[in-house]
Design a protein around this motif. Sequence first.
Motif, short mmCIF file in Angstrom:
data_model
loop_
_atom_site.label_atom_id
_atom_site.label_comp_id
_atom_site.label_asym_id
_atom_site.label_seq_id
_atom_site.Cartn_x
_atom_site.Cartn_y
_atom_site.Cartn_z
N ALA A 68 0.85 -1.19 0.00
CA ALA A 68 0.00 0.00 0.00
C ALA A 68 0.89 1.24 0.00
CB ALA A 68 -0.91 0.00 1.22
N GLU A 69 0.50 2.24 -0.81
CA GLU A 69 1.28 3.47 -0.86
C GLU A 69 0.42 4.72 -1.07
OE1 GLU A 69 4.01 2.57 -4.04
OE2 GLU A 69 2.53 3.02 -5.58
N LEU A 70 -0.90 4.55 -1.14
CA LEU A 70 -1.81 5.66 -1.34
C LEU A 70 -2.92 5.63 -0.30
CD1 LEU A 70 -2.37 5.26 -5.21
CD2 LEU A 70 -0.76 6.83 -4.08
N VAL A 71 -3.42 6.80 0.07
CA VAL A 71 -4.58 6.88 0.96
C VAL A 71 -5.22 8.25 0.79
CG1 VAL A 71 -3.30 7.73 3.00
CG2 VAL A 71 -5.43 6.44 3.31
N ASP A 72 -6.55 8.30 0.88
CA ASP A 72 -7.28 9.57 0.85
C ASP A 72 -7.76 9.88 2.25
OD1 ASP A 72 -6.97 9.62 -1.89
OD2 ASP A 72 -9.02 8.98 -2.33
N VAL A 73 -7.70 11.16 2.62
CA VAL A 73 -8.13 11.61 3.93
C VAL A 73 -9.05 12.81 3.76
CG1 VAL A 73 -7.33 12.56 6.14
CG2 VAL A 73 -5.96 10.85 4.99
N ASN A 74 -10.15 12.83 4.51
CA ASN A 74 -10.99 14.03 4.54
C ASN A 74 -10.14 15.18 5.08
OD1 ASN A 74 -13.31 11.77 5.23
ND2 ASN A 74 -13.99 13.40 3.90
N GLU A 75 -10.16 16.29 4.36
CA GLU A 75 -9.37 17.45 4.78
C GLU A 75 -9.72 17.90 6.20
OE1 GLU A 75 -7.91 21.11 2.18
OE2 GLU A 75 -10.02 21.32 2.73
N GLN A 76 -11.00 17.76 6.58
CA GLN A 76 -11.44 18.17 7.92
C GLN A 76 -10.96 17.23 9.02
OE1 GLN A 76 -13.53 17.78 5.22
NE2 GLN A 76 -15.30 19.11 5.39
N LYS A 117 -19.75 14.16 -2.29
CA LYS A 117 -20.19 15.10 -1.24
C LYS A 117 -19.17 16.22 -1.11
CE LYS A 117 -23.56 12.37 0.43
NZ LYS A 117 -24.94 12.66 0.17
N PRO A 118 -19.60 17.39 -0.62
CA PRO A 118 -18.69 18.55 -0.56
C PRO A 118 -17.71 18.51 0.62
CG PRO A 118 -20.83 19.15 0.31
CD PRO A 118 -20.95 17.72 -0.18
N TYR A 119 -17.01 17.40 0.75
CA TYR A 119 -15.98 17.27 1.78
C TYR A 119 -14.65 17.04 1.06
CZ TYR A 119 -20.01 16.70 4.75
OH TYR A 119 -21.21 16.90 5.39
N PRO A 120 -13.81 18.08 1.00
CA PRO A 120 -12.55 17.95 0.26
C PRO A 120 -11.71 16.78 0.76
CG PRO A 120 -12.93 20.23 0.89
CD PRO A 120 -13.97 19.41 1.59
N LEU A 121 -11.09 16.09 -0.20
CA LEU A 121 -10.20 14.99 0.10
C LEU A 121 -8.76 15.39 -0.19
CD1 LEU A 121 -11.81 11.73 -1.39
CD2 LEU A 121 -11.67 12.43 1.00
N LEU A 122 -7.87 14.95 0.66
CA LEU A 122 -6.44 15.07 0.40
C LEU A 122 -5.96 13.68 -0.02
CD1 LEU A 122 -5.43 17.24 3.48
CD2 LEU A 122 -5.82 17.99 1.12
N HIS A 123 -5.31 13.63 -1.17
CA HIS A 123 -4.80 12.37 -1.70
C HIS A 123 -3.32 12.28 -1.28
CE1 HIS A 123 -8.50 12.14 -4.03
NE2 HIS A 123 -8.29 13.41 -4.32
N LEU A 124 -3.03 11.31 -0.44
CA LEU A 124 -1.68 11.16 0.11
C LEU A 124 -0.96 9.99 -0.54
CD1 LEU A 124 -2.52 11.52 3.93
CD2 LEU A 124 -2.14 13.33 2.26
N LYS A 125 0.37 10.10 -0.57
CA LYS A 125 1.17 8.98 -1.08
C LYS A 125 2.47 8.90 -0.31
CE LYS A 125 3.45 11.48 -4.87
NZ LYS A 125 4.84 11.40 -4.42
N LEU A 126 3.04 7.71 -0.32
CA LEU A 126 4.37 7.54 0.26
C LEU A 126 5.40 8.03 -0.77
CD1 LEU A 126 4.14 4.02 1.93
CD2 LEU A 126 4.38 6.23 3.08
N PRO A 127 6.43 8.74 -0.34
CA PRO A 127 7.43 9.22 -1.31
C PRO A 127 8.21 8.05 -1.91
CG PRO A 127 8.09 9.74 0.94
CD PRO A 127 6.71 9.14 1.02
#
Length: 149
Positions: free
Chosen positions: A104-112, A138-148
């Motif tokens: 696993a190297e990706l994950v999305d997180v709700n910005e809030q 839905k209007p909840y921004p997501l941050l798309h994270l990844k491992l470098p």
Amino acid sequence: MPHQNQITSLVPSDYLQALELWESSVRATHSFLTEQEIQSLKPLVHSECLLKIPLFCMRDETGGVIGFIGVDIPKIEALFIDPAWRGKGIGRKLLEYAINEMQAELVDVNEQNQQALGFYQHMGFEIAHRSEVDGFGKPYPLLHLKLPG
């Protein structure tokens, strides 16, 4: 009975407990969601997560699920910890398992959800990009994270 620190597969007989854990975890960390939104997400979590994604869990000494992670390689689709067990290394162990055993190297997180964002950043994830809406539109921004790397 599995050893307490052992990671095992989440099986269908665990689904009801996992859904209850999901709800209590969301209530503890997603204060931006309304009661109606939580209730409307519940069947989606069952159909789109529990039934479709490989899930792994950690259990307490009685065999009860205290945290679970879902990985649709290479992306972590779910990581939820029983609020009573937060801060005890359960999330770290499950995340390290997903990274080391499932690539696993990706994950999305709700910005809030600043607690989750801080956790993933502490574990080495970086923000790759941002979406204005979540996976359900839905209007909840997501941050798309990844491992470098």
